[in-house]
Design a protein around this motif. Structure first.
Motif, PDB file in Angstrom:
ATOM      1  N   TRP A 102      10.471 -10.887   6.527  1.00 33.07           N
ATOM      2  CA  TRP A 102      10.923  -9.747   5.723  1.00 33.07           C
ATOM      3  C   TRP A 102      11.567 -10.227   4.427  1.00 33.07           C
ATOM      4  N   ARG A 120      11.848  -7.263   1.799  1.00 31.33           N
ATOM      5  CA  ARG A 120      12.229  -6.083   2.579  1.00 31.33           C
ATOM      6  C   ARG A 120      13.683  -6.221   3.014  1.00 31.33           C
ATOM      7  N   GLN A 125      16.591  -5.928   5.627  1.00 31.95           N
ATOM      8  CA  GLN A 125      16.603  -6.028   7.086  1.00 31.95           C
ATOM      9  C   GLN A 125      17.713  -5.221   7.734  1.00 31.95           C
TER      10      GLN A 125
END
Length: 58
Positions: free
Chosen positions: A14, A19, A21
């Motif tokens: 991620w 991204r 988390q």
């Protein structure tokens, strides 16, 4: 004197994908596992009296 050391978790897939988390339990990827192996002796050399860690796998 008290010293606080903040140590961030290693890389995850991620992280590589940019991204967020949050509390999602994303495991370390191979790079993250290597970062953890490399950081272990560095952290040990600091001779901490206590370590407080998240219960997430990363």
């Amino acid at each position: 004197m008290t010293r606080l050391i903040v140590w961030r978790h290693g890389n995850t897939d991620w992280n590589a994908a940019n991204r967020v988390q949050g509390q999602t339990d994303v495991p370390l990827n191979e790079l993250g596992r290597e970062q953890a192996r490399a950081s272990a002796p560095l952290l040990a050399a600091l001779r901490p009296d206590a370590i407080v860690a998240s219960d997430l796998s990363r």
